[in-house]
Design a protein around this motif. Structure first.
Motif, PDB file in Angstrom:
ATOM      1  N   ASP A  66     -21.515 -47.032  40.959  1.00 47.70           N
ATOM      2  CA  ASP A  66     -20.213 -47.285  41.570  1.00 47.70           C
ATOM      3  C   ASP A  66     -20.380 -47.525  43.069  1.00 47.70           C
ATOM      4  OD1 ASP A  66     -17.569 -47.246  42.376  1.00 47.70           O
ATOM      5  OD2 ASP A  66     -17.167 -45.219  41.663  1.00 47.70           O
ATOM      6  N   TYR A  93     -12.670 -50.640  32.725  1.00 47.39           N
ATOM      7  CA  TYR A  93     -13.347 -49.551  33.431  1.00 47.39           C
ATOM      8  C   TYR A  93     -12.807 -49.512  34.861  1.00 47.39           C
ATOM      9  CZ  TYR A  93     -16.297 -52.848  36.016  1.00 47.39           C
ATOM     10  OH  TYR A  93     -16.743 -53.844  36.843  1.00 47.39           O
ATOM     11  N   CYS A  95     -13.913 -48.166  38.917  1.00 49.75           N
ATOM     12  CA  CYS A  95     -14.843 -47.591  39.902  1.00 49.75           C
ATOM     13  C   CYS A  95     -14.040 -47.223  41.144  1.00 49.75           C
ATOM     14  CB  CYS A  95     -15.932 -48.595  40.276  1.00 49.75           C
ATOM     15  SG  CYS A  95     -17.185 -48.811  38.999  1.00 49.75           S
ATOM     16  N   THR A  96     -14.440 -46.128  41.804  1.00 44.05           N
ATOM     17  CA  THR A  96     -13.708 -45.625  42.964  1.00 44.05           C
ATOM     18  C   THR A  96     -14.485 -45.742  44.269  1.00 44.05           C
ATOM     19  OG1 THR A  96     -14.554 -43.397  42.610  1.00 44.05           O
ATOM     20  CG2 THR A  96     -12.454 -43.965  41.524  1.00 44.05           C
ATOM     21  N   VAL A 102     -21.137 -43.943  37.261  1.00 46.80           N
ATOM     22  CA  VAL A 102     -19.941 -43.541  36.545  1.00 46.80           C
ATOM     23  C   VAL A 102     -20.092 -43.988  35.098  1.00 46.80           C
ATOM     24  CG1 VAL A 102     -18.394 -43.552  38.537  1.00 46.80           C
ATOM     25  CG2 VAL A 102     -18.669 -45.630  37.209  1.00 46.80           C
TER      26      VAL A 102
END
Length: 189
Positions: A66, A93, A95-96, A102
């Motif tokens: 990520d 999905y 992602c941060t 992740v």
């Protein structure tokens, strides 16, 4: 007395233990994206010769390093040597930007077909530099990229010496371990 005229030794592929399969070395060095942002695809291919050792197993999770916050789709394909074959699963999905791997648990357990190549492809909805990469580990199966999903290139041939940080989890309910590209090459020999 007897004579042996011809001996043919057959060596069956040894089954591999379930676990993560991947080509990256675990050390993120950069991420690739479109300068103006936009959607594209990047993915890894696990050849049938490698998947033969996973007969009777299933794909249950996908992991991505990520690098930057974004959303997208993970797509699983069977078949295809230079481009993904038949789409067998797709799901979103998120992602941060955590700068860590992740995991996305697949909404369907996907039985491994050991006679076909397996592709794990990521397709971003947004974000700019989203395709996380490590230094090139030397296997072209770990570095496919496409703008349109039809024409696929080796990212290293485009002057970017990287391998994607995409992993797939193969499970059969038994104990598991990580399978690196070195193990995959050994499994193919």
């Amino acid at each position: 007395r007897f004579y042996i005229d011809y001996i043919d030794f057959i060596h069956d592929a040894q089954p591999l233990e379930p676990g993560w399969i991947y080509y990256d070395n675990g050390v993120n060095v950069d991420a690739v994206g479109l300068t103006a942002g936009g959607s594209f695809m990047w993915g890894v291919r696990f050849p049938a010769s490698m998947m033969a050792g996973f007969a009777g197993c299933s794909l249950t999770k996908v992991s991505l390093f990520d690098y930057e916050a974004h959303t997208g789709k993970v797509m699983i394909y069977q078949g295809g040597a230079t481009a993904p074959g038949t789409l067998i699963h797709q799901q979103p999905y998120t992602c941060t930007g955590s700068n860590d791997f992740v995991e996305t648990t697949l909404t369907s357990v996907l039985p491994i077909d050991p006679t076909q190549d397996l592709w794990v492809v990521m397709n971003n909805d947004n974000g700019q530099y989203v395709a996380s990469a490590c230094d090139d580990t030397g296997d072209p199966n770990g570095r496919f990229i496409s703008i349109d999903g039809v024409e696929w290139d080796d990212v290293a041939a485009l002057g970017l010496p990287y391998t994607w940080m995409i992993r797939a989890y193969v499970s059969d309910g038994a104990k598991s371990r990580a399978i690196s590209s070195d193990d995959a090459i050994s499994a193919i020999k």
